[in-house]
Motif scaffolding. Structure first.
Motif, PDB file in Angstrom:
ATOM      1  N   VAL A 164      48.237 -96.197  34.420  1.00  0.00           N
ATOM      2  CA  VAL A 164      46.806 -95.960  34.541  1.00  0.00           C
ATOM      3  C   VAL A 164      46.032 -97.204  34.128  1.00  0.00           C
ATOM      4  O   VAL A 164      45.110 -97.641  34.816  1.00  0.00           O
ATOM      5  N   ASP A 165      46.413 -97.761  32.993  1.00  0.00           N
ATOM      6  CA  ASP A 165      45.830 -99.021  32.531  1.00  0.00           C
ATOM      7  C   ASP A 165      46.876 -99.711  31.669  1.00  0.00           C
ATOM      8  O   ASP A 165      48.049 -99.319  31.666  1.00  0.00           O
ATOM      9  N   GLU A 166      46.483-100.726  30.911  1.00  0.00           N
ATOM     10  CA  GLU A 166      47.444-101.496  30.132  1.00  0.00           C
ATOM     11  C   GLU A 166      48.109-100.664  29.033  1.00  0.00           C
ATOM     12  O   GLU A 166      49.207-100.981  28.586  1.00  0.00           O
ATOM     13  N   LYS A 167      47.443 -99.591  28.608  1.00  0.00           N
ATOM     14  CA  LYS A 167      47.963 -98.843  27.472  1.00  0.00           C
ATOM     15  C   LYS A 167      48.402 -97.424  27.796  1.00  0.00           C
ATOM     16  O   LYS A 167      48.937 -96.742  26.918  1.00  0.00           O
ATOM     17  N   SER A 168      48.189 -96.966  29.008  1.00  0.00           N
ATOM     18  CA  SER A 168      48.509 -95.568  29.279  1.00  0.00           C
ATOM     19  C   SER A 168      49.093 -95.364  30.669  1.00  0.00           C
ATOM     20  O   SER A 168      48.944 -96.207  31.555  1.00  0.00           O
ATOM     21  N   MET A 169      49.781 -94.230  30.833  1.00  0.00           N
ATOM     22  CA  MET A 169      50.395 -93.867  32.103  1.00  0.00           C
ATOM     23  C   MET A 169      50.109 -92.404  32.393  1.00  0.00           C
ATOM     24  O   MET A 169      49.867 -91.605  31.479  1.00  0.00           O
ATOM     25  N   ALA A 170      50.134 -92.065  33.656  1.00  0.00           N
ATOM     26  CA  ALA A 170      49.869 -90.689  34.069  1.00  0.00           C
ATOM     27  C   ALA A 170      51.144 -89.869  33.947  1.00  0.00           C
ATOM     28  O   ALA A 170      52.242 -90.370  34.187  1.00  0.00           O
ATOM     29  N   PRO A 171      51.023 -88.605  33.549  1.00  0.00           N
ATOM     30  CA  PRO A 171      52.211 -87.751  33.504  1.00  0.00           C
ATOM     31  C   PRO A 171      52.745 -87.511  34.914  1.00  0.00           C
ATOM     32  O   PRO A 171      52.005 -87.610  35.895  1.00  0.00           O
ATOM     33  N   VAL A 172      54.024 -87.208  34.991  1.00  0.00           N
ATOM     34  CA  VAL A 172      54.654 -86.911  36.271  1.00  0.00           C
ATOM     35  C   VAL A 172      54.446 -85.430  36.586  1.00  0.00           C
ATOM     36  O   VAL A 172      54.771 -84.567  35.769  1.00  0.00           O
ATOM     37  N   GLU A 173      53.887 -85.136  37.753  1.00  0.00           N
ATOM     38  CA  GLU A 173      53.675 -83.751  38.157  1.00  0.00           C
ATOM     39  C   GLU A 173      54.982 -83.166  38.695  1.00  0.00           C
ATOM     40  O   GLU A 173      55.618 -83.750  39.578  1.00  0.00           O
ATOM     41  N   ALA A 174      55.377 -82.004  38.161  1.00  0.00           N
ATOM     42  CA  ALA A 174      56.595 -81.344  38.615  1.00  0.00           C
ATOM     43  C   ALA A 174      56.408 -79.834  38.512  1.00  0.00           C
ATOM     44  O   ALA A 174      56.162 -79.320  37.418  1.00  0.00           O
ATOM     45  N   HIS A 175      56.487 -79.149  39.625  1.00  0.00           N
ATOM     46  CA  HIS A 175      56.338 -77.691  39.677  1.00  0.00           C
ATOM     47  C   HIS A 175      55.033 -77.216  39.029  1.00  0.00           C
ATOM     48  O   HIS A 175      54.987 -76.173  38.381  1.00  0.00           O
ATOM     49  N   GLY A 176      53.980 -78.022  39.174  1.00  0.00           N
ATOM     50  CA  GLY A 176      52.684 -77.651  38.610  1.00  0.00           C
ATOM     51  C   GLY A 176      52.507 -78.007  37.153  1.00  0.00           C
ATOM     52  O   GLY A 176      51.461 -77.711  36.565  1.00  0.00           O
ATOM     53  N   LEU A 177      53.498 -78.656  36.544  1.00  0.00           N
ATOM     54  CA  LEU A 177      53.413 -79.072  35.139  1.00  0.00           C
ATOM     55  C   LEU A 177      53.135 -80.570  35.044  1.00  0.00           C
ATOM     56  O   LEU A 177      53.568 -81.346  35.899  1.00  0.00           O
ATOM     57  N   GLN A 178      52.423 -80.974  33.998  1.00  0.00           N
ATOM     58  CA  GLN A 178      52.302 -82.388  33.658  1.00  0.00           C
ATOM     59  C   GLN A 178      53.463 -82.715  32.725  1.00  0.00           C
ATOM     60  O   GLN A 178      53.562 -82.140  31.640  1.00  0.00           O
ATOM     61  N   THR A 179      54.347 -83.608  33.123  1.00  0.00           N
ATOM     62  CA  THR A 179      55.569 -83.844  32.352  1.00  0.00           C
ATOM     63  C   THR A 179      55.743 -85.318  31.997  1.00  0.00           C
ATOM     64  O   THR A 179      55.240 -86.204  32.680  1.00  0.00           O
ATOM     65  N   MET A 180      56.497 -85.521  30.900  1.00  0.00           N
ATOM     66  CA  MET A 180      56.840 -86.884  30.499  1.00  0.00           C
ATOM     67  C   MET A 180      58.188 -86.868  29.776  1.00  0.00           C
ATOM     68  O   MET A 180      58.469 -85.959  28.979  1.00  0.00           O
ATOM     69  N   SER A 181      59.006 -87.879  30.063  1.00  0.00           N
ATOM     70  CA  SER A 181      60.330 -88.005  29.458  1.00  0.00           C
ATOM     71  C   SER A 181      60.760 -89.460  29.505  1.00  0.00           C
ATOM     72  O   SER A 181      60.406 -90.188  30.436  1.00  0.00           O
ATOM     73  N   ILE A 182      61.533 -89.873  28.505  1.00  0.00           N
ATOM     74  CA  ILE A 182      62.109 -91.225  28.545  1.00  0.00           C
ATOM     75  C   ILE A 182      63.041 -91.347  29.739  1.00  0.00           C
ATOM     76  O   ILE A 182      63.291 -92.435  30.248  1.00  0.00           O
TER      77      ILE A 182
END
Length: 370
Positions: A164-182
């Motif tokens: 999104v910018d230098e310090k942040s990223m958008a969550p990955v959309e999966a099955h209607g959920l906002q998700t994040m994982s290493i």
């Protein structure tokens, strides 16, 4: 007193009686009456019309239709001539704000934990998140297992997070959920050979650098145990509540008790216990057997004065669905298995609402030092 004044008084008395009748309705999801939960927002009845507005602090899903029916029955018990207009709305509590500075874009952080691995915590986390979303909430899912991230595979997603910018990223959309994982950021077969401080730093980056968007609930799938990651999350993140997943056998419940003790020490409310793999149904003959024992989850819930949110079966379809990247609640939302998850998720959200109201009513603790 004129005629209009008499009518107004009669309507006022009838409205008050109707409100008492509606407030007496018992809500099985939080085990309270609507009066106790403060869910009756507005009742107004005139000569031939009546409006009843209910505001719940958890997503009602298909309970909304039944609740509406019960409200109409309560009104008819006072005045059968009325056909009330009933609205049922959901407004999520803001539980994280009671435990520190809230995470931007997130009202409630819920940790799903276990004392040991192999109890189905990740599968439970995913399906609970999907169940809350299916019932009407906006939900996110954070995979906090840095060493063994499994959520991307279970969700069937290999998408990389968008910067999104230098310090942040958008969550990955999966099955209607906002998700994040290493797991979205490294190769699936790469081993994370990191020491504790690096792991906790990575977790905090995933949590804080993700641009969560207006979430009612962020479900955090915790790694097993009571180590660095668990303590970091509990002490540095405003967790609104926690859920403990266990299987029925004694060795699993023993470790689950340790997880509860840890959360109690850091003042994170225990919202309930979920007993996974509670029963097995033979796919050939339909015989039901508790192959891992019985009563473990219920025993823990009773010992620690919390709720048994649900008993989930050991079912081949749950594993097959996750291996295929289509979790059960997403694949078969109207099926019996999805219904079990949705009932547990609804009780979880209702329990959080009850806990938040209790904390708000208690107010801050005042300590006077001499």
């Amino acid at each position: 007193m004129g005629l209009f004044g008499k009518k107004r008084n009669a309507n006022d008395e009838r409205t008050a009686e109707i409100q008492r009748a509606v407030e007496a309705i018992h809500d099985p999801n939080n085990d309270q009456t609507l009066a106790e939960s403060g869910a009756v927002e507005h009742v107004e009845c005139a000569d031939t019309s009546c409006q009843v507005d209910i505001v719940l602090d958890y997503p009602p899903g298909d309970w909304e239709a039944e609740l509406t029916s019960r409200v109409r029955e309560a009104v008819a018990g006072v005045d059968a001539s009325l056909a009330p207009a009933v609205t049922v709305a959901f407004v999520a509590p803001e539980g994280s704000a009671l435990h520190g500075k809230p995470l931007p874009g997130v009202k409630n952080i819920i940790a799903v934990a276990s004392g040991k691995g192999g109890v189905g915590k990740s599968s439970t986390s995913i399906n609970l998140a999907l169940a809350l979303a299916a019932d009407g909430a906006k939900v996110g899912l954070l995979d906090a297992d840095i060493y063994g991230p499994s959520q991307p595979r279970m969700l069937g997603s290999s998408e990389k997070p968008r910067q999104v910018d230098e310090k942040s990223m958008a969550p990955v959309e999966a099955h209607g959920l906002q998700t994040m994982s290493i797991g979205y950021l490294v190769d699936e077969e790469s081993a994370m050979v990191w020491r504790g401080p690096m792991v906790t730093s990575a977790l905090m980056q995933l949590l804080n650098d993700t641009r969560w968007d207006g979430l009612d609930y962020l479900i955090v799938d915790m790694p097993p145990g009571t180590g660095d990651v668990q303590l970091t999350l509990a002490q540095k993140v405003p967790v609104a509540g926690s859920v403990i997943v266990t299987t029925p056998q004694e060795i699993a419940t023993l470790d689950a008790r340790k997880a509860i003790t840890m959360f109690n020490k850091v003042n994170v409310p225990i919202l309930g216990v979920i007993e996974n793999m509670a029963t097995h149904v033979c796919s050939n003959c339909g015989h039901v057997e508790a192959i891992f024992g019985e009563g473990g989850g219920e025993s823990i819930a009773s010992q620690y004065d919390t709720d048994l949110l649900g008993r989930l079966p050991l079912d081949l379809r749950i594993r097959e669905d996750l291996d295929a990247g289509t979790p059960t609640v997403a694949k078969d939302p109207s099926g019996a298995l999805a219904g079990t998850y949705r009932q547990a998720a609804r009780r979880l959200a209702a329990g959080l609402g009850r806990a938040v109201r209790s904390e708000q009513q208690a107010g801050p603790e005042i300590v006077i030092e001499e």
